[in-house]
Enzyme design. Structure first.
Site, PDB file in Angstrom:
ATOM      1  N   TYR A  53       0.875  -1.174  -0.094  1.00  0.00           N
ATOM      2  CA  TYR A  53       0.149   0.068   0.058  1.00  0.00           C
ATOM      3  C   TYR A  53       0.830   1.179  -0.117  1.00  0.00           C
ATOM      4  O   TYR A  53       0.264   2.185  -0.313  1.00  0.00           O
ATOM      5  CB  TYR A  53      -1.062   0.126   1.213  1.00  0.00           C
ATOM      6  CG  TYR A  53      -1.996  -1.103   1.304  1.00  0.00           C
ATOM      7  CD1 TYR A  53      -2.089  -1.997   0.222  1.00  0.00           C
ATOM      8  CD2 TYR A  53      -2.933  -1.523   2.500  1.00  0.00           C
ATOM      9  CE1 TYR A  53      -2.799  -3.231   0.386  1.00  0.00           C
ATOM     10  CE2 TYR A  53      -3.636  -2.465   2.568  1.00  0.00           C
ATOM     11  CZ  TYR A  53      -3.810  -3.329   1.465  1.00  0.00           C
ATOM     12  OH  TYR A  53      -4.649  -4.483   1.460  1.00  0.00           O
ATOM     13  N   HIS A 109       0.457 -11.865   1.350  1.00  0.00           N
ATOM     14  CA  HIS A 109      -0.506 -11.077   0.759  1.00  0.00           C
ATOM     15  C   HIS A 109      -1.244 -11.775  -0.128  1.00  0.00           C
ATOM     16  O   HIS A 109      -2.570 -11.723  -0.320  1.00  0.00           O
ATOM     17  CB  HIS A 109      -0.028  -9.799   0.166  1.00  0.00           C
ATOM     18  CG  HIS A 109      -0.980  -8.704  -0.094  1.00  0.00           C
ATOM     19  ND1 HIS A 109      -0.362  -7.406   0.182  1.00  0.00           N
ATOM     20  CD2 HIS A 109      -2.205  -8.591   0.025  1.00  0.00           C
ATOM     21  CE1 HIS A 109      -1.471  -6.543  -0.210  1.00  0.00           C
ATOM     22  NE2 HIS A 109      -2.673  -7.235  -0.215  1.00  0.00           N
TER      23      HIS A 109
END
Ligand code: NAD
Length: 278
Positions: A53, A109
């Site tokens: 992010y 992830h």
């Protein structure tokens, strides 16, 4: 400071996670510190970020300046795909950016089955947990066979699986597998990322009216009643309050069934089996 009445969920081995947090996917780094600071100020105690992010440093700054004790904030971050073969180093980079010496939850992830590196990454996460630098470890976007491989090869069951899950995409078979194995579900995109017609559906509007809540609150409550962990994204202060105002009412079985009936197999994110971005 306002304390929001957010319950904890117990993960394997006793780690307590606030059932509701705030996620910062697609929150610009320039905005992240203020969003997280506001969230902490209004009473959120759980932040979901990821190396990918690009805003871990800003999350870390907001936590550092909050004045809160470290043990009062639950921090999750995630190992990016390109780093699966060097998880220990990537984890240290995340810690440094977050200005922390440990996280509460560290996740792989994406499974990236086409590269075959997730098992090695999982073994590295097991070592990180053993060192005390992650209170809990888990995965994100793992399908049943991906989970089964980790369990078969290491005997260590992920504490959570963070998956796209909302009324239009309920992942029932995967959810049942997770339940059977004691893997808590974190629902990402809990509001279908605001990309669907969900909030205009007449039945949902009717349920919302009956409870004096918004359609978004009804959908979030539907998650909460199924023991899912959620961290809807918003950058707006009033929505931080709205999204936390879920714990003073309950949906009836009939109301839950209406939302169950919205299942359509519609995902807005990538397919975990083929997603190969690194
Ligand atoms: P989300 O379902 O939380 O949707 C966010 C959007 O919903 C916002 O942009 C806003 O438009 C809208 N919204 C928020 N509150 C609202 C309200 N009260 N009323 C009306 N609309 C509202 O989707 P998300 O951001 O993708 O998911 C939440 C979090 O999950 C992310 O921030 C991130 O932390 C995590 N996530 C993880 C993965 C993963 O691969 N592990 C992928 C995507 C997101």
């Amino acid at each position: 400071m306002t304390a929001l009445p957010i319950p904890n969920i117990e993960l394997q081995h006793g780690t307590q996670i606030p059932q509701l947090g705030v996620g910062v996917f697609l929150v610009e780094p320039s905005e992240t510190e203020s969003v997280v600071s506001t969230a902490l100020e209004v009473g959120y105690r759980h932040i979901d970020t990821a190396a990918a992010y690009g805003n871990e440093a800003e999350v870390g700054r907001a936590i550092a300046s909050s004045g809160l004790a470290r043990e009062d904030v639950f921090v999750t971050t995630k190992l990016w795909n390109a780093d699966q073969a060097r998880a220990a180093d990537a984890f240290q980079v995340s810690l440094d950016k977050l200005q922390l010496d440990r996280v509460d939850l560290y996740l792989i992830h994406w499974p990236q089955p086409m590269f075959g590196e997730a098992l090695g990454a999982w073994k590295a996460l097991v070592d990180i947990a053993a060192s005390g630098r992650a209170a809990a470890i888990g995965v994100s976007n793992f399908e049943i066979d991906h989970l089964q491989q980790l369990i078969d090869e290491t005997g260590v069951v992920p504490a959570v699986n963070q998956i796209e899950l909302h009324p239009l995409h309920q992942r029932r078979e995967l959810a049942e597998f997770c339940r059977e194995h004691g893997i808590a579900i974190e629902a990402w995109g809990p509001l279908a990322q605001g990309k669907s017609d969900l909030f205009e559906r007449p039945e949902l509007l009717e349920i919302a009216r009956a409870h004096g809540k918004t359609p978004a609150q009804i959908v979030l409550r539907w998650h909460v009643q199924q023991e899912r962990i959620i961290f809807p994204k918003t950058t707006r202060r009033e929505r931080l309050f709205e999204n936390a105002d879920l714990f003073d009412f309950a949906l009836s079985d009939a109301e839950m069934s209406v939302i169950d009936g919205y299942e359509a197999g519609t995902n807005f994110g990538p397919d975990p089996r083929t997603f190969d971005a690194r």
